[in-house]
Design a protein around this motif. Structure first.
Motif, PDB file in Angstrom:
ATOM      1  N   ASP A  15     -10.166  11.782   7.511  1.00  0.00           N
ATOM      2  CA  ASP A  15     -10.821  11.327   8.735  1.00  0.00           C
ATOM      3  C   ASP A  15     -10.575   9.847   8.985  1.00  0.00           C
ATOM      4  O   ASP A  15     -10.349   9.426  10.130  1.00  0.00           O
ATOM      5  N   THR A  16     -10.602   9.053   7.924  1.00  0.00           N
ATOM      6  CA  THR A  16     -10.330   7.620   8.055  1.00  0.00           C
ATOM      7  C   THR A  16      -8.923   7.387   8.590  1.00  0.00           C
ATOM      8  O   THR A  16      -8.712   6.614   9.533  1.00  0.00           O
ATOM      9  N   LEU A  17      -7.954   8.069   7.987  1.00  0.00           N
ATOM     10  CA  LEU A  17      -6.554   7.853   8.355  1.00  0.00           C
ATOM     11  C   LEU A  17      -6.253   8.357   9.757  1.00  0.00           C
ATOM     12  O   LEU A  17      -5.657   7.643  10.573  1.00  0.00           O
ATOM     13  N   VAL A  18      -6.656   9.585  10.055  1.00  0.00           N
ATOM     14  CA  VAL A  18      -6.341  10.177  11.355  1.00  0.00           C
ATOM     15  C   VAL A  18      -7.013   9.390  12.481  1.00  0.00           C
ATOM     16  O   VAL A  18      -6.400   9.114  13.530  1.00  0.00           O
ATOM     17  N   TYR A  27       0.859  -1.188   0.000  1.00  0.00           N
ATOM     18  CA  TYR A  27       0.000   0.000   0.000  1.00  0.00           C
ATOM     19  C   TYR A  27       0.899   1.243   0.000  1.00  0.00           C
ATOM     20  O   TYR A  27       1.629   1.499   0.958  1.00  0.00           O
ATOM     21  N   HIS A  28       0.848   2.001  -1.079  1.00  0.00           N
ATOM     22  CA  HIS A  28       1.713   3.165  -1.233  1.00  0.00           C
ATOM     23  C   HIS A  28       1.045   4.404  -0.647  1.00  0.00           C
ATOM     24  O   HIS A  28       0.160   5.004  -1.260  1.00  0.00           O
ATOM     25  N   GLN A  70       0.544  -8.554   2.987  1.00  0.00           N
ATOM     26  CA  GLN A  70       0.414  -7.139   2.654  1.00  0.00           C
ATOM     27  C   GLN A  70       1.341  -6.317   3.545  1.00  0.00           C
ATOM     28  O   GLN A  70       1.657  -6.718   4.675  1.00  0.00           O
ATOM     29  N   THR A  71       1.774  -5.176   3.029  1.00  0.00           N
ATOM     30  CA  THR A  71       2.568  -4.262   3.842  1.00  0.00           C
ATOM     31  C   THR A  71       2.339  -2.826   3.357  1.00  0.00           C
ATOM     32  O   THR A  71       1.552  -2.589   2.436  1.00  0.00           O
ATOM     33  N   ASN A 126     -11.191   2.105   1.567  1.00  0.00           N
ATOM     34  CA  ASN A 126     -11.040   0.676   1.826  1.00  0.00           C
ATOM     35  C   ASN A 126      -9.570   0.293   1.933  1.00  0.00           C
ATOM     36  O   ASN A 126      -9.160  -0.423   2.865  1.00  0.00           O
ATOM     37  N   ASP A 127      -8.761   0.775   0.979  1.00  0.00           N
ATOM     38  CA  ASP A 127      -7.331   0.477   1.011  1.00  0.00           C
ATOM     39  C   ASP A 127      -6.643   1.155   2.189  1.00  0.00           C
ATOM     40  O   ASP A 127      -5.705   0.599   2.782  1.00  0.00           O
ATOM     41  N   LEU A 128      -7.081   2.357   2.542  1.00  0.00           N
ATOM     42  CA  LEU A 128      -6.500   3.025   3.712  1.00  0.00           C
ATOM     43  C   LEU A 128      -6.750   2.219   4.979  1.00  0.00           C
ATOM     44  O   LEU A 128      -5.850   2.078   5.822  1.00  0.00           O
ATOM     45  N   ASN A 129      -7.953   1.694   5.118  1.00  0.00           N
ATOM     46  CA  ASN A 129      -8.249   0.868   6.297  1.00  0.00           C
ATOM     47  C   ASN A 129      -7.376  -0.377   6.338  1.00  0.00           C
ATOM     48  O   ASN A 129      -6.872  -0.760   7.401  1.00  0.00           O
ATOM     49  N   LYS A 130      -7.178  -1.013   5.185  1.00  0.00           N
ATOM     50  CA  LYS A 130      -6.320  -2.202   5.133  1.00  0.00           C
ATOM     51  C   LYS A 130      -4.873  -1.837   5.456  1.00  0.00           C
ATOM     52  O   LYS A 130      -4.169  -2.569   6.155  1.00  0.00           O
ATOM     53  N   ALA A 131      -4.438  -0.688   4.932  1.00  0.00           N
ATOM     54  CA  ALA A 131      -3.079  -0.232   5.217  1.00  0.00           C
ATOM     55  C   ALA A 131      -2.893   0.021   6.707  1.00  0.00           C
ATOM     56  O   ALA A 131      -1.839  -0.309   7.285  1.00  0.00           O
TER      57      ALA A 131
END
Length: 399
Positions: free
Chosen positions: A300-303, A34-35, A348-349, A378-383
């Motif tokens: 908001d998802t990331l923070v 995940y970049h 995953q990483t 979705n990808d942010l949550n997985k990351a």
């Protein structure tokens, strides 16, 4: 064997890209990476911009004027004057990306050995550009505890010498996402006037302001026309990083005249890019409204996810699409490499940028990491699931 130049030896490597070999190796091993290390948006480029390229009809792919085509500069004038900049095409030099706007600005305004004050953490390539232009960066620390607000003006004044010629700000900020207030801009104005300094304003993320907060440019400040140098790019605004199209803007006629000579030395900006850029100015407001909403959700998802991880602290940024977070780790460079080289969670990483590369002060940012929320939610949550697990397993975790 002939030796490379001292400048070549001193040129810093990109902290954003230096871990790429480890990411490539992880992918060869079959890992999903995940970049969130680099500000490459996944938002689609405006259709009008792409159609302008598809519909190009010329017989000769010719040079353009060194300052950029008049039609594009007129179109840019429409865009900036809607923002209240009150400029004309003669105030604009079109550049090959925002990077060239920065280097031309530095070369036109600063001599070898001149000093420029930059609040840190700052866009890592400022160090590289300063190295190219033989100028000295004088960093001034901002701190994660107050969200990386502008340091007190008294701290700036401690750094000012007879070699100090400029201040550089990035607003909203890369890498922190901090959005400067009216009071902070007013304070910088008074400082610039008091010491007769240039105020460089990197405005690559102007469109990305959240929670109803307003962007303020030094161009909005009265009495500062001869001091302000704006550096801009289409890369982020229109999700067109590969276009390599930017501009330098100033009402200072001497700076424009000097900058044009440097622009002439590299001949001209690209014709196709300017055709696309001209069309981009007509992008409907609805595009930016949708993009702003999407990035607000991602922020908001990331923070939220970061602050739920034990030992992690991440301030809530007011703009751009980056965060800098503090991790319970011994060394950010080691941790980010370890995540790619030695860790995986469900195969995953995550690839991140160590914040050390965004500081000039030695030892600063060793437990901080920059992340770009340029992936879907979705990808942010997985990351973030990967990151949380990685922080649990990391041998250098600091309790």
């Amino acid at each position: 064997m002939p030796k490379i130049s001292h400048k070549g030896q001193q040129m810093p490597a990109s902290p954003i890209r230096k871990l790429t070999p480890f990411a490539d190796k992880a992918k060869l091993e079959g890992k999903k990476v995940y970049h969130i290390n680099i500000g490459q948006p996944d938002i689609e480029t405006p259709e009008g911009m792409l159609n302008a390229i598809k519909n190009i009809d010329f017989k000769v792919w010719a040079y353009t004027p060194s300052e950029g085509t008049l039609s594009y500069r007129k179109k840019l004038t429409e865009y900036y004057n809607k923002l209240g900049y009150n400029i004309s095409p003669e105030n604009i030099i079109v550049t090959t990306g925002g990077s060239e706007a920065i280097t031309i600005g530095m070369m036109a305004c600063l001599d070898q050995g001149d000093e420029v004050i930059i609040p840190e953490p700052f866009y890592a390539n400022y160090n590289g550009f300063a190295n190219q232009c033989d100028i000295v960066v004088k960093p001034i620390l901002s701190y994660i505890d107050n969200g990386f607000a502008l340091p007190p003006i008294s701290e700036f004044e401690k750094l000012i010498t007879d070699k100090t010629k400029a201040i550089i700000i990035c607003n909203p900020n890369n890498p922190t996402g901090y959005l400067y207030s009216q009071a902070e801009l007013d304070a910088l104005k008074e400082l610039a006037l008091k010491y007769d300094l240039y105020l460089f304003s990197d405005e690559a993320y102007r469109e990305f302001c959240y929670d109803g907060r307003q962007f303020i440019s030094p161009m909005h400040l009265s009495g500062l026309d001869d001091n302000v140098i704006v550096m801009d790019t289409v890369s982020k605004r229109y999700s067109a990083c590969g276009a390599r199209l930017g501009c330098l803007i100033t009402k200072n006629k001497e700076v424009i005249a000097a900058g044009l000579k440097f622009a002439q030395a590299r001949l001209s900006p690209g014709m196709v890019e300017q055709i696309a850029g001209e069309a981009a100015v007509d992008t409907p407001d609805e595009y930016f409204t949708a993009v702003n909403k999407e990035y607000t959700q991602r922020r908001d998802t990331l923070v939220t996810a970061l602050n739920k991880i034990e030992g992690v602290y991440c301030p809530n940024p007011g703009g751009a699409f980056y965060v800098v977070a503090k991790f319970p780790i011994d060394n950010a460079d080691k941790f980010c490499q370890w995540m790619l080289e030695s860790f995986s969670h469900d195969n995953q990483t995550v690839m991140m940028a160590p914040a050390t590369g965004f500081y000039s002060t030695e030892g600063a940012g060793t437990n901080e990491v920059r992340m770009a929320y340029v992936l879907n939610n979705n990808d942010l949550n997985k990351a973030m699931e990967c990151l949380a697990e990685g922080l649990k397993q990391y041998p250098g975790r600091v309790l």
